[in-house]
Design an enzyme around this catalytic site. Structure first.
Site, short mmCIF file in Angstrom:
data_model
loop_
_atom_site.label_atom_id
_atom_site.label_comp_id
_atom_site.label_asym_id
_atom_site.label_seq_id
_atom_site.Cartn_x
_atom_site.Cartn_y
_atom_site.Cartn_z
N GLU A 168 -7.37 4.80 35.67
CA GLU A 168 -8.05 6.10 35.82
C GLU A 168 -9.55 5.98 36.15
OE1 GLU A 168 -7.10 8.17 32.19
OE2 GLU A 168 -4.95 8.11 32.59
N ASP A 183 6.44 12.33 33.83
CA ASP A 183 6.96 13.50 33.10
C ASP A 183 6.68 14.71 33.96
OD1 ASP A 183 4.18 13.80 32.53
OD2 ASP A 183 4.43 13.18 30.45
N GLU A 222 4.28 6.70 34.54
CA GLU A 222 4.20 7.56 33.34
C GLU A 222 4.85 8.91 33.62
OE1 GLU A 222 0.17 7.79 31.88
OE2 GLU A 222 -0.21 5.67 32.26
N ASN A 249 -3.86 1.77 38.07
CA ASN A 249 -3.00 2.85 37.59
C ASN A 249 -3.81 4.14 37.48
OD1 ASN A 249 -0.36 3.54 36.35
ND2 ASN A 249 -1.55 3.89 34.48
O1 G3I Z 1 -2.26 7.68 15.26
C1 G3I Z 1 -3.21 8.73 15.00
C2 G3I Z 1 -2.88 9.44 13.73
O2 G3I Z 1 -2.99 8.55 12.67
C3 G3I Z 1 -3.82 10.62 13.58
O3 G3I Z 1 -3.48 11.35 12.45
C4 G3I Z 1 -3.77 11.51 14.77
C5 G3I Z 1 -4.77 12.66 14.70
O4 G3I Z 1 -5.10 13.15 15.96
O5 G3I Z 1 -4.06 10.76 15.93
C6 G3I Z 1 -3.16 9.71 16.15
O6 G3I Z 1 -3.53 9.05 17.32
C7 G3I Z 1 -3.22 9.70 18.52
C8 G3I Z 1 -2.38 8.77 19.37
O7 G3I Z 1 -2.12 9.37 20.61
C9 G3I Z 1 -1.03 8.45 18.74
O8 G3I Z 1 -0.26 9.58 18.63
C10 G3I Z 1 -4.49 10.05 19.23
O9 G3I Z 1 -5.23 11.03 18.48
C11 G3I Z 1 -4.20 10.57 20.59
O10 G3I Z 1 -5.42 10.71 21.30
C12 G3I Z 1 -3.30 9.61 21.33
O11 G3I Z 1 -2.99 10.20 22.54
C13 G3I Z 1 -2.53 9.30 23.54
C14 G3I Z 1 -3.38 9.46 24.78
O12 G3I Z 1 -2.86 8.64 25.80
C15 G3I Z 1 -4.81 9.08 24.53
O13 G3I Z 1 -5.55 9.03 25.70
C16 G3I Z 1 -1.08 9.63 23.83
O14 G3I Z 1 -0.26 9.29 22.72
C17 G3I Z 1 -0.61 8.84 25.05
O15 G3I Z 1 0.65 9.31 25.44
C18 G3I Z 1 -1.58 9.03 26.19
O16 G3I Z 1 -1.16 8.27 27.27
C19 G3I Z 1 -1.94 8.38 28.45
C20 G3I Z 1 -1.91 7.05 29.15
O17 G3I Z 1 -2.33 6.02 28.29
C21 G3I Z 1 -2.77 7.07 30.40
N1 G3I Z 1 -2.39 8.15 31.27
C22 G3I Z 1 -2.33 9.47 30.64
C23 G3I Z 1 -1.42 9.45 29.44
C24 G3I Z 1 -1.27 10.81 28.84
O18 G3I Z 1 -2.49 11.30 28.36
#
Ligand code: G3I
Length: 477
Positions: A169, A279, A277, A211
């Site tokens: 990105e 969806d 990725e 990516n």
């Molecule tokens: O694990 C913590 C948890 O302990 C806490 O209570 C909670 C509170 O917000 O956060 C949890 O972590 C989160 C994590 O996902 C696991 O669920 C983060 O806040 C959250 O920011 C994180 O989001 C991820 C996101 O990337 C961050 O940029 C998504 O799961 C993940 O699917 C997403 O994936 C990205 C790719 O890496 C890049 N392309 C876009 C894609 C979608 O955004």
């Protein structure tokens, strides 16, 4: 022989599969009856169906869900490639500078390989999900931290990762075509190529990918900007092997049928492409099938990864964008994807080893060897269809179109405008062709389409970037 659209092998393969199943039933299970190599029954899982054309079908896996047996049983059954959703990112793997932690990443990695799956690494250099210590760095200190991070993570997984998302990105949304402003970008415009060179040295066995999202629509400025960067990297020898198209489609960034042109155009630069990725807001079965068919139409499309298993596992669960409901049941989009994978790319003889004409959809004229010549290098053209031997082509199991027994339809180059000729068959990829369900015939070496530059008698046949117009569609008769 009657006239058939090229997808005929799919139907034939299902009929053949049914006949073999019937024969097996008559002879009994223990009878020594082996399925002939070209007879595939339709596969019943996404991974196996994708494997028929040498591709994979993957999903993002979250370590925290590996104790959920509904989740793991679907994931294990359906997918043969795994991406760690968050566990191999910078904040997870280097929480403090110089102190690496692969606990969560290894949980995902080990689950994958113990279940016979390959792994995509995600991601090494990114403006987001940086640990606090990295967010506060700048300049040469940050540049060095990026290099050290790539080396630290890639050495841990050395030889174990199919593809690494080296840089994620790095381009801005909107119409600027500019790089995204970030602390990494402010270290100098060359940060991306430094990341790739570092990655190549750290693990030469991994394919190295750039990516990004919103680079699926060929007309968008961001797509063109990434395309120009990849072209520049290829020209200057910066090591890049693949481009990942995240493919998070929604109303603001909808699927467009020019995605196939995008995949094809990047592939024509000499890189592999992957859908990394996927969806789709609302999970339209038609849109899912279109995306699968776009990948199947491009020989350098390595495979497809969806970003999660069930809707409830999705980072945007409110959009219900995935292939399984929260209860683990299959959605209509699942069936659409499976059907597309089972029928999308024939890889089989369109004429069962028999000979036939290859007729162009735009002109109704046939693929013809000029003046019925037999010498190597004789051009291939469009001409009124007739029963002469210079229009009788045989598709072989190897993917060749043979004529006169030992001459092959041959591309003497890999670029747009390369003239098609006949040449003594020698087994090279420039003599192999992928016959697609949409009627296109794609050169395995070039990834370009068999194309008639006009409609009249004598029109030369050439390679050209796939546009899927009628001058690039063919039927056998
Ligand atoms: O694990 C913590 C948890 O302990 C806490 O209570 C909670 C509170 O917000 O956060 C949890 O972590 C989160 C994590 O996902 C696991 O669920 C983060 O806040 C959250 O920011 C994180 O989001 C991820 C996101 O990337 C961050 O940029 C998504 O799961 C993940 O699917 C997403 O994936 C990205 C790719 O890496 C890049 N392309 C876009 C894609 C979608 O955004």
């Amino acid at each position: 022989m009657g006239s058939h659209a090229l997808p005929r092998p799919v139907l034939r393969r299902r009929i053949r599969g049914a006949l073999w199943a019937l024969a097996a039933g008559v002879l009994g299970v223990g009878a020594a009856l082996s399925t002939p190599p070209t007879a595939h029954a339709a596969e019943s899982t996404l991974g196996a169906a994708a494997a028929q054309s040498g591709r994979y079908f993957g999903t993002a896996i979250a370590a925290g869900k590996l104790s959920d047996s509904t989740y793991t049983s679907i994931a294990n059954r359906e997918f043969n490639m795994v991406t760690a959703e968050n566990e191999m990112k910078i904040d997870a793997t280097e929480p403090q500078r110089g102190r690496f932690d692969f606990t969560a990443g290894d949980r995902v990695y080990n689950w994958a390989v113990q279940n016979g799956k390959r792994v995509r690494g995600h991601t090494l250099a990114w403006h987001s999900q940086q640990p606090g210590w990295m967010q506060s760095l700048s300049g040469s200190d940050l540049r060095q931290a990026m290099i050290d991070h790539i080396n630290g993570v890639m050495s841990h997984y050395k030889g174990k990762i199919a593809q690494w998302d080296v840089v994620n990105e790095a381009f801005a949304d909107g119409n600027s075509g500019a790089r995204r402003d970030s602390n990494l970008q402010r270290t100098g415009n060359d940060w991306i190529e430094v990341a790739f060179r570092t990655a190549r040295a750290a693990d030469p066995s991994a394919k190295l990918c750039y990516n990004d999202y919103n680079i699926e629509n060929w007309t968008w400025a961001k797509t063109q900007a990434v395309y120009n960067m990849v072209r520049d990297f290829k020209q200057r020898g910066v090591p890049i092997d693949c481009v990942g198209f995240q493919s998070h489609f929604n109303s603001g960034s909808p699927y467009n049928s020019n995605f196939r042109t995008t995949l094809q155009s990047f592939a024509a630069l000499g890189v592999d492409v992957a859908i990394t990725e996927l969806d789709i807001q609302g999970a339209s079965p038609t849109t899912y099938a279109n995306v699968v068919n776009d990948c199947l139409a491009v020989s350098r499309c390595l495979g497809i990864t969806v970003w999660g298993v069930r809707d409830t596992d999705s980072w945007r669960s409110g959009d219900t964008p995935l292939l399984f409901n929260g209860d683990g049941s299959k959605k209509p989009a699942y069936s659409a994807v499976l059907d597309a994978l089972n029928g999308g790319s024939s890889g089989e003889p369109p004429a069962d080893g028999g000979s036939g004409q290859i007729k162009n959809a735009a002109s109704g004229r046939c693929l013809d060897v000029v003046n019925a010549g037999t010498a190597d290098g004789t051009q291939v053209q469009l001409y009124d269809c007739h029963s002469g031997t210079n229009q009788q082509w045989t598709y072989t199991d190897a993917g060749e179109f043979r004529i006169y027994g030992n001459k092959c339809l041959d591309a003497g180059g890999t670029g747009n405008g390369t003239r098609i000729q006949i040449y003594s068959c020698w087994g090279g990829d420039n003599q192999k062709w992928r016959v697609n369900s949409d009627g296109t015939i794609v050169g395995v070496q070039s990834g370009l389409c068999l194309d008639a530059a006009g409609t009249g008698n004598g029109t030369p046949v050439q390679l050209y970037t796939c546009s899927y117009a009628a001058n690039q569609r063919w039927t056998v008769s």
